[in-house]
Write a protein that holds these residues in place. Structure first.
Motif, short mmCIF file in Angstrom:
data_model
loop_
_atom_site.label_atom_id
_atom_site.label_comp_id
_atom_site.label_asym_id
_atom_site.label_seq_id
_atom_site.Cartn_x
_atom_site.Cartn_y
_atom_site.Cartn_z
N ALA A 64 0.87 -1.18 0.00
CA ALA A 64 0.00 0.00 0.00
C ALA A 64 0.90 1.23 0.00
O ALA A 64 1.99 1.21 0.58
CB ALA A 64 -0.91 0.00 1.22
N TRP A 65 0.46 2.27 -0.66
CA TRP A 65 1.30 3.47 -0.79
C TRP A 65 0.41 4.70 -0.97
O TRP A 65 -0.78 4.59 -1.24
CB TRP A 65 2.27 3.31 -1.96
CG TRP A 65 1.59 3.27 -3.30
CD1 TRP A 65 1.42 4.31 -4.17
CD2 TRP A 65 0.97 2.13 -3.92
NE1 TRP A 65 0.72 3.88 -5.28
CE2 TRP A 65 0.43 2.57 -5.15
CE3 TRP A 65 0.79 0.80 -3.55
CZ2 TRP A 65 -0.25 1.71 -6.02
CZ3 TRP A 65 0.11 -0.06 -4.41
CH2 TRP A 65 -0.40 0.40 -5.64
N THR A 66 1.03 5.87 -0.82
CA THR A 66 0.29 7.11 -0.96
C THR A 66 1.23 8.25 -1.34
O THR A 66 2.44 8.19 -1.04
CB THR A 66 -0.43 7.47 0.37
OG1 THR A 66 -1.07 8.74 0.22
CG2 THR A 66 0.54 7.54 1.54
N GLY A 67 0.70 9.26 -1.97
CA GLY A 67 1.49 10.44 -2.31
C GLY A 67 1.30 11.55 -1.28
O GLY A 67 1.76 12.68 -1.49
N GLY A 68 0.61 11.24 -0.18
CA GLY A 68 0.40 12.26 0.86
C GLY A 68 0.51 11.64 2.23
O GLY A 68 -0.30 10.80 2.60
N GLY A 69 1.50 12.01 3.00
CA GLY A 69 1.67 11.42 4.32
C GLY A 69 2.15 9.99 4.23
O GLY A 69 2.97 9.66 3.38
N TYR A 70 1.61 9.13 5.09
CA TYR A 70 2.01 7.73 5.09
C TYR A 70 0.78 6.86 5.33
O TYR A 70 -0.27 7.35 5.74
CB TYR A 70 3.10 7.47 6.15
CG TYR A 70 2.70 7.93 7.53
CD1 TYR A 70 2.10 7.05 8.43
CD2 TYR A 70 2.91 9.25 7.94
CE1 TYR A 70 1.71 7.46 9.68
CE2 TYR A 70 2.52 9.68 9.21
CZ TYR A 70 1.92 8.78 10.06
OH TYR A 70 1.52 9.20 11.31
N ILE A 71 0.92 5.56 5.07
CA ILE A 71 -0.20 4.63 5.20
C ILE A 71 -0.44 4.33 6.68
O ILE A 71 0.48 4.02 7.42
CB ILE A 71 0.10 3.31 4.45
CG1 ILE A 71 0.21 3.58 2.94
CG2 ILE A 71 -0.96 2.24 4.74
CD1 ILE A 71 -1.09 3.97 2.26
N THR A 72 -1.69 4.47 7.11
CA THR A 72 -2.01 4.20 8.52
C THR A 72 -2.77 2.89 8.70
O THR A 72 -2.76 2.30 9.78
CB THR A 72 -2.88 5.33 9.11
OG1 THR A 72 -3.97 5.57 8.23
CG2 THR A 72 -2.06 6.60 9.27
N LYS A 73 -3.45 2.41 7.64
CA LYS A 73 -4.31 1.25 7.81
C LYS A 73 -4.57 0.58 6.46
O LYS A 73 -4.75 1.26 5.47
CB LYS A 73 -5.64 1.75 8.41
CG LYS A 73 -6.63 0.69 8.76
CD LYS A 73 -7.73 1.23 9.68
CE LYS A 73 -8.72 2.12 8.94
NZ LYS A 73 -9.89 2.49 9.75
N VAL A 74 -4.54 -0.74 6.46
CA VAL A 74 -4.99 -1.48 5.28
C VAL A 74 -5.98 -2.53 5.78
O VAL A 74 -5.67 -3.31 6.68
CB VAL A 74 -3.82 -2.17 4.54
CG1 VAL A 74 -4.35 -2.97 3.34
CG2 VAL A 74 -2.78 -1.15 4.07
N GLU A 75 -7.17 -2.52 5.23
CA GLU A 75 -8.20 -3.47 5.63
C GLU A 75 -8.48 -4.47 4.52
O GLU A 75 -8.33 -4.15 3.34
CB GLU A 75 -9.49 -2.72 5.95
CG GLU A 75 -9.38 -1.83 7.17
CD GLU A 75 -10.46 -0.77 7.18
OE1 GLU A 75 -11.44 -0.93 7.93
OE2 GLU A 75 -10.34 0.21 6.42
N ILE A 76 -8.90 -5.66 4.95
CA ILE A 76 -9.18 -6.75 4.01
C ILE A 76 -10.61 -7.22 4.22
O ILE A 76 -11.08 -7.33 5.36
CB ILE A 76 -8.22 -7.93 4.29
CG1 ILE A 76 -6.85 -7.66 3.70
CG2 ILE A 76 -8.77 -9.24 3.76
CD1 ILE A 76 -6.76 -7.94 2.22
N SER A 77 -11.25 -7.51 3.13
CA SER A 77 -12.54 -8.20 3.21
C SER A 77 -12.42 -9.46 2.37
O SER A 77 -11.93 -9.42 1.24
CB SER A 77 -13.67 -7.31 2.69
OG SER A 77 -14.86 -8.08 2.62
N THR A 78 -12.87 -10.58 2.92
CA THR A 78 -12.85 -11.82 2.13
C THR A 78 -14.26 -12.21 1.69
O THR A 78 -14.48 -13.29 1.15
CB THR A 78 -12.22 -12.98 2.94
OG1 THR A 78 -12.92 -13.11 4.18
CG2 THR A 78 -10.75 -12.73 3.19
N ASN A 79 -15.22 -11.30 1.95
CA ASN A 79 -16.58 -11.58 1.51
C ASN A 79 -17.18 -10.39 0.76
O ASN A 79 -18.30 -9.99 1.03
CB ASN A 79 -17.45 -12.04 2.68
CG ASN A 79 -17.41 -11.04 3.83
OD1 ASN A 79 -16.92 -9.92 3.68
ND2 ASN A 79 -17.94 -11.43 4.97
#
Ligand SMILES: Nc1nc2c(c(=O)[nH]1)N[C@H]1C(S)=C(S)[C@@H](COP(=O)(O)O)O[C@H]1N2
Ligand SMILES: [Mo]
Length: 352
Positions: free
Chosen positions: A264-279
């Protein structure tokens, strides 16, 4: 002894000019030259390091001609940065848009070493009222929309040019730049989509107006409207985004435990959270980061342990959030030229 991979393992979109992407599941920490995507508007330029001088001119007090040797003696800096093509993931836009149909692999990350552009500009002395810095590449050719010849030339606003991490790079991952990635000198503009990171720098020019070249005003502009230019605005910083690297889209797996992994990446600040859904978005769980989040301008590696107990087809989603509270949207921001795709990441797998 097994020998290291000798050839680039890239997926080709076009050969002249050369446009190739990285199979995303091969990417780990940094991307070495063999796996680094290639994005070119023209044929590779005829260039050699013999007699290579870098002009810094235009709206400055004392124009400079810097030799490569002198440049390498100047104060330098190493910056870890993601380079993502603005057209990355373009093929997922609906309705379809013209342009190279990039999948998810027009992205790389590595360590760039070079002289801060600021140092060169200060040496030349920027004049009062300077507005932009124009960087021209050595490559040139005809565009499809005109008969005239253009070089690949882009500008950045003066404040971004003076940012401490905007550099004129001569090394990538500890080695001289390879020819295909901009040897001998390439601009690196962290946080911006990679069109700003001009390869094979021919000259640097300070101007007191807005640069109007076609790669500034025709391409790399978001046109939200199909027919007209209403609401148009330039492509600059990268959107918050993520990609699932494992499992592969359409993979067939056994029941049991599986690691879902990605970046995960961003052009503003930094990544705070990555969520997953398997449904398919009914429930979301937070992933664990397996790399630092505040790691310069690099991406974050994340992982999620999934227990696939039941057989069936699953839609797996990933959604990143950054420190400026930007979140990947449900639907992509459609624009005529297909830039900046960052809708929630999606794959399908079958458990048998
Ligand atoms: N001189 C020059 N610089 C360039 C380009 C180009 O065609 N010519 N393409 C830009 C674009 S759109 C991208 S995405 C990146 C790709 O860099 P890479 O080929 O090293 O991956 O370079 C940028 N810099
Ligand atoms: Mo690009």
């Amino acid at each position: 002894m097994s020998s290291p991979m000798k050839r680039p393992y890239l997926t080709t979109l076009s050969l002249t000019p050369e446009n190739q992407e990285t199979p995303i599941h091969f990417i780990n920490g940094t991307v070495d030259d063999q796996l680094f995507f290639r994005r070119n508007h023209f044929s590779y330029p005829p260039i050699s390091n013999l007699n290579y001088w870098l002009p810094i001119k235009g709206f400055v007090l004392s124009p400079q001609w810097v030799s490569l040797r002198d440049l390498m003696k100047m104060p330098s800096k190493t910056v870890k940065a993601v380079l993502e093509c603005a057209g990355d993931k373009r093929r997922y836009f609906e309705p379809k848009v013209f342009g190279e149909q990039w999948g998810k692999g027009a992205i790389s990350q590595g360590y760039w070493k070079g002289v801060p552009l600021r140092v060169l500009l200060e040496q030349a002395g920027i004049r009062e009222g300077a507005k932009e810095v124009v960087v021209e590449g050595h490559d040139f050719g005809k565009r499809t929309d005109t008969d005239s010849i253009h070089s690949f030339t882009r500008s950045i606003p003066i404040d971004k040019a003076l940012h401490q991490d905007t550099i004129v790079a001569y090394e990538y991952n500890g080695r001289p730049l390879t020819f295909k990635h901009g040897f001998p000198l390439r601009l690196i503009v962290p946080q911006w989509y990679a069109m700003a990171s001009v390869k094979w720098i021919r000259q640097i020019r300070v101007i007191e107006s807005s640069f109007e070249g076609p790669f500034q005003t025709v391409d790399y502009v978001y046109y939200p409207n199909k027919e007209n230019t209403e609401g148009a605005f330039p492509v600059t910083t990268m959107n918050v985004n993520s990609t699932i690297q494992k499992p592969l889209d359409m993979a067939v797996l056994d029941t049991g435990k599986h690691k879902i992994e990605g970046i995960a990446w961003t052009g503003g600040g930094y990544i705070t959270k990555v969520e997953i859904s398997t449904n398919n978005g009914e429930n979301w769980s937070e992933t664990k980061f397996s790399s630092d989040t505040e790691n310069g301008y690099g991406w974050v590696k994340w992982v999620y342990q999934w227990l696939a107990a039941k057989k069936g087809e699953y839609t797996i989603l990933a959604k990143a959030t950054d420190s400026t509270n930007r979140v990947q949207p449900d639907t992509p921001f459609w624009n005529r030229k297909g830039y900046g795709y960052n809708a929630i990441e999606k794959i399908k797998v079958k458990i048998e």
